[in-house]
Scaffold this motif. Structure first.
Motif, PDB file in Angstrom:
ATOM      1  N   ARG A  34      28.548  42.351  35.090  1.00  0.00           N
ATOM      2  CA  ARG A  34      29.744  41.583  35.450  1.00  0.00           C
ATOM      3  C   ARG A  34      30.976  42.487  35.545  1.00  0.00           C
ATOM      4  NH1 ARG A  34      29.372  35.483  32.785  1.00  0.00           N
ATOM      5  NH2 ARG A  34      27.361  34.968  33.756  1.00  0.00           N
ATOM      6  N   LYS A  35      31.047  43.467  34.660  1.00  0.00           N
ATOM      7  CA  LYS A  35      32.178  44.404  34.723  1.00  0.00           C
ATOM      8  C   LYS A  35      32.117  45.208  36.028  1.00  0.00           C
ATOM      9  CE  LYS A  35      35.733  46.498  32.732  1.00  0.00           C
ATOM     10  NZ  LYS A  35      36.088  47.561  33.680  1.00  0.00           N
ATOM     11  N   LEU A  36      30.922  45.550  36.463  1.00  0.00           N
ATOM     12  CA  LEU A  36      30.772  46.276  37.725  1.00  0.00           C
ATOM     13  C   LEU A  36      31.190  45.413  38.909  1.00  0.00           C
ATOM     14  CD1 LEU A  36      27.409  48.067  36.934  1.00  0.00           C
ATOM     15  CD2 LEU A  36      29.565  49.225  37.481  1.00  0.00           C
ATOM     16  N   TRP A  37      30.825  44.145  38.895  1.00  0.00           N
ATOM     17  CA  TRP A  37      31.280  43.254  39.970  1.00  0.00           C
ATOM     18  C   TRP A  37      32.799  43.129  39.969  1.00  0.00           C
ATOM     19  CZ3 TRP A  37      26.700  39.929  38.212  1.00  0.00           C
ATOM     20  CH2 TRP A  37      25.588  40.160  39.043  1.00  0.00           C
ATOM     21  N   ALA A  41      35.260  44.349  43.041  1.00  0.00           N
ATOM     22  CA  ALA A  41      36.255  43.455  43.646  1.00  0.00           C
ATOM     23  C   ALA A  41      37.658  44.016  43.488  1.00  0.00           C
ATOM     24  CB  ALA A  41      36.158  42.069  43.008  1.00  0.00           C
ATOM     25  N   THR A  42      37.945  44.607  42.340  1.00  0.00           N
ATOM     26  CA  THR A  42      39.264  45.210  42.103  1.00  0.00           C
ATOM     27  C   THR A  42      39.528  46.326  43.103  1.00  0.00           C
ATOM     28  OG1 THR A  42      39.148  44.687  39.734  1.00  0.00           O
ATOM     29  CG2 THR A  42      40.702  46.404  40.414  1.00  0.00           C
ATOM     30  N   LEU A  49      41.446  44.323  51.048  1.00  0.00           N
ATOM     31  CA  LEU A  49      40.771  43.056  51.325  1.00  0.00           C
ATOM     32  C   LEU A  49      41.595  41.919  50.730  1.00  0.00           C
ATOM     33  CD1 LEU A  49      36.947  43.800  50.881  1.00  0.00           C
ATOM     34  CD2 LEU A  49      38.387  43.985  52.915  1.00  0.00           C
ATOM     35  N   THR A  50      42.371  41.272  51.563  1.00  0.00           N
ATOM     36  CA  THR A  50      43.328  40.266  51.087  1.00  0.00           C
ATOM     37  C   THR A  50      42.678  38.961  50.651  1.00  0.00           C
ATOM     38  OG1 THR A  50      43.674  39.539  53.367  1.00  0.00           O
ATOM     39  CG2 THR A  50      45.190  41.221  52.506  1.00  0.00           C
ATOM     40  N   ASP A  51      41.395  38.778  50.999  1.00  0.00           N
ATOM     41  CA  ASP A  51      40.711  37.558  50.567  1.00  0.00           C
ATOM     42  C   ASP A  51      40.451  37.560  49.061  1.00  0.00           C
ATOM     43  OD1 ASP A  51      40.665  36.628  53.123  1.00  0.00           O
ATOM     44  OD2 ASP A  51      38.613  37.273  53.555  1.00  0.00           O
ATOM     45  N   ILE A  52      40.584  38.712  48.443  1.00  0.00           N
ATOM     46  CA  ILE A  52      40.365  38.822  46.994  1.00  0.00           C
ATOM     47  C   ILE A  52      41.723  38.714  46.306  1.00  0.00           C
ATOM     48  CG2 ILE A  52      39.506  40.283  45.124  1.00  0.00           C
ATOM     49  CD1 ILE A  52      37.612  41.579  47.151  1.00  0.00           C
ATOM     50  N   HIS A 102      29.849  40.340  44.278  1.00  0.00           N
ATOM     51  CA  HIS A 102      28.758  41.125  44.874  1.00  0.00           C
ATOM     52  C   HIS A 102      29.037  41.405  46.354  1.00  0.00           C
ATOM     53  CE1 HIS A 102      24.676  42.735  44.375  1.00  0.00           C
ATOM     54  NE2 HIS A 102      24.292  42.144  45.495  1.00  0.00           N
ATOM     55  N   LEU A 103      30.301  41.367  46.750  1.00  0.00           N
ATOM     56  CA  LEU A 103      30.661  41.496  48.162  1.00  0.00           C
ATOM     57  C   LEU A 103      30.330  42.904  48.680  1.00  0.00           C
ATOM     58  CD1 LEU A 103      31.969  40.147  50.636  1.00  0.00           C
ATOM     59  CD2 LEU A 103      34.189  40.969  49.803  1.00  0.00           C
ATOM     60  N   GLY A 104      29.433  42.972  49.668  1.00  0.00           N
ATOM     61  CA  GLY A 104      29.057  44.236  50.283  1.00  0.00           C
ATOM     62  C   GLY A 104      28.036  45.034  49.503  1.00  0.00           C
TER      63      GLY A 104
END
Length: 481
Positions: A34-37, A41-42, A49-52, A102-104
């Motif tokens: 979870r920290k990796l996800w 994302a960060t 990536l403005t969707d985040i 998990h994006l990408g």
């Protein structure tokens, strides 16, 4: 089923430390996923990536350890995919962030990167324990640097050494093991954000083929995860040669530990040195007098397992076809944790033994006196020559008396009486008063005490200098029998 109705690994149920057991636990592994996800994302947000949104990231941050294992199990049964089961479970508690978790990424983004974090943290635990064991043996070597003891080659009596000098041989091998573990620890890099076959194609698509941003993503995720740099290239996984490198270093330590423990077992049989033996400890259920070296036997038993596990990693690496195959997975789930857990246990027992080694100087002295007369014959010959004797004549007298004494010991079962025979032989009258000095054990140990001091000053202290904090935190190790 109750815990007693199914197999449990003795590595975790009986032997391993809490810290190493936690390092390979589900809580550590899946919270690391979870920290990796979150890190991914960060980094993706920082790179445009403005969707985040910040709300999504905060929601993920608040739920790193909020893992519903029942839901995960249900999802894995349904989806037959462990990573996607966890992606779904994370999304349930992070509904805002669910679309971008998990994006990408490919599964190996979390599985391999988490493994590298766990391996790194495990190596840190092992290195701290190794330096504590070295420190304990160093204290032992200093305390006994001047104590003469019979040396053995081929496990036959040889020239004298000292108890402390013998311990430096153990320490020197452990220093090599420290160097090996430090090297694999320092060589450890991060898989980073490499995509499904290592080409970063999914991230290229995500960032509109802006390779600079894709490279920056790899570096940023790596930094957020606590590593200085990623591997420059990977396939779907980081190369399994990394595992082989680490397990070979552990196997080499296993060989060292086995040798040290075997030496102590041999010396225990001679009643010269013993591992610690507790007041109420029972050595044998039938033979109440026995003081079995069970700690050193445990070291030898487990050290063989460490050495055997290295072949798993070598074989796994050798069959990783092209960009990867999945026949590494089941093996690594067993071999990697077991190697670390077993090495951790052996190090704990080794420190326990080193902290409490018991030396019996009177037994050592008696064995020296049994063998020293034969070893002193060259000194006696030289003393006679200095008093005007002929070396060849003296040698023949010594040869005859030595064979007589040897017959008395081996055939008649008597004590070594060579010195008594020399005293009674008129030929040796000129050196009778010199015999006590010629037979002083401290004159037979060469430079052993100085070697101990120099070795510790020049080799041990520089190697342990970076670990003063770890050594200062050393505590007595309590073992489960």
């Amino acid at each position: 089923m109750s815990a007693n109705a199914k197999y449990q690994s003795p590595l975790t149920s009986r032997y391993a430390s809490e810290e190493m057991s936690f390092n390979f636990s589900n809580d550590k592994r899946f919270s690391t996923w979870r920290k990796l996800w979150l890190n991914l994302a960060t980094a993706e947000q920082q790179l445009g990536l403005t969707d985040i949104t910040d709300d999504m990231l905060e929601e993920m941050r608040q739920n790193l350890t909020n893992i519903d294992y029942d839901l995960v199990a249900e999802e894995e049964r349904r989806r037959r995919h462990d990573v996607m089961a966890h992606v779904h479970a994370f999304g349930v508690v992070c509904p805002k962030a669910a679309p971008i978790i998990h994006l990408g990424a490919t599964s190996c983004f979390v599985t391999d990167n988490a493994d590298l974090i766990i391996l790194r943290d495990g190596l840190d635990i092992l290195i701290s324990k190794l330096v504590r064991a070295i420190d304990s043996l160093t204290n032992f070597a200093v305390a006994h640097k001047d104590l003469p003891t019979l040396g053995f080659t081929h496990f036959q009596p040889a020239q004298l050494t000292t108890v402390g000098k013998r311990a430096t041989l153990w320490i020197q091998e452990l220093l090599w093991d420290l160097r090996n573990l430090e090297r694999v620890r320092n060589d450890l890099l991060f898989r980073g954000a490499k995509g499904t076959t290592g080409t970063q194609a999914s991230f290229m698509a995500l960032f509109d083929n802006q390779v600079d941003k894709v490279e920056a993503l790899d570096q940023l995720v790596t930094k957020l995860s606590g590593f200085a740099k990623p591997y420059a290239v990977t396939g779907q996984t980081y190369l399994r040669k990394v595992d082989a490198d680490i397990l070979n270093a552990m196997a080499s330590f296993g060989s060292t530990a086995h040798k040290i423990a075997t030496d102590i077992r041999l010396l225990a049989n001679l009643k010269e040195i013993e591992e610690p033996f507790e007041k109420n400890q029972i050595g044998s259920s039938a033979m109440a007098y026995k003081r079995n070296p069970m700690r050193c036997e445990r070291i030898c038993s487990l050290a063989r397992h460490i050495m055997a596990l290295a072949s798993d990693a070598l074989n796994t690496n050798s069959v990783q076809w092209l960009e990867r195959t999945l026949d590494d997975s089941a093996n690594r789930r067993i071999s990697l944790p077991e190697a670390f857990l077993t090495t951790d246990i052996v190090l704990s027992v080794l420190q326990n033994v080193s902290d409490g080694l018991v030396v019996y100087p009177k037994v050592i002295e008696r064995r020296i006196q049994q063998e020293l007369p034969f070893m002193a014959t060259e000194n006696i010959i030289m003393a006679m020559v200095k008093k005007g004797g002929d070396r060849q004549v003296c040698h023949e007298h010594i040869r005859v008396l030595s064979h007589q004494s040897g017959y008395h010991v081996k055939v008649e079962g008597g004590e070594n009486d060579l010195i008594s025979r020399i005293r009674e032989e008129p030929y040796f009258a000129p050196i009778i008063e010199d015999l006590p000095a010629l037979l002083n054990p401290s004159t037979f140990i060469g430079a052993a005490p100085t070697q101990v001091v120099r070795f510790i000053e020049n080799e041990v202290q520089p190697a342990l200098a970076p670990y003063t904090e770890a050594i200062s935190q050393k505590q007595a190790v309590q073992l489960q029998v």
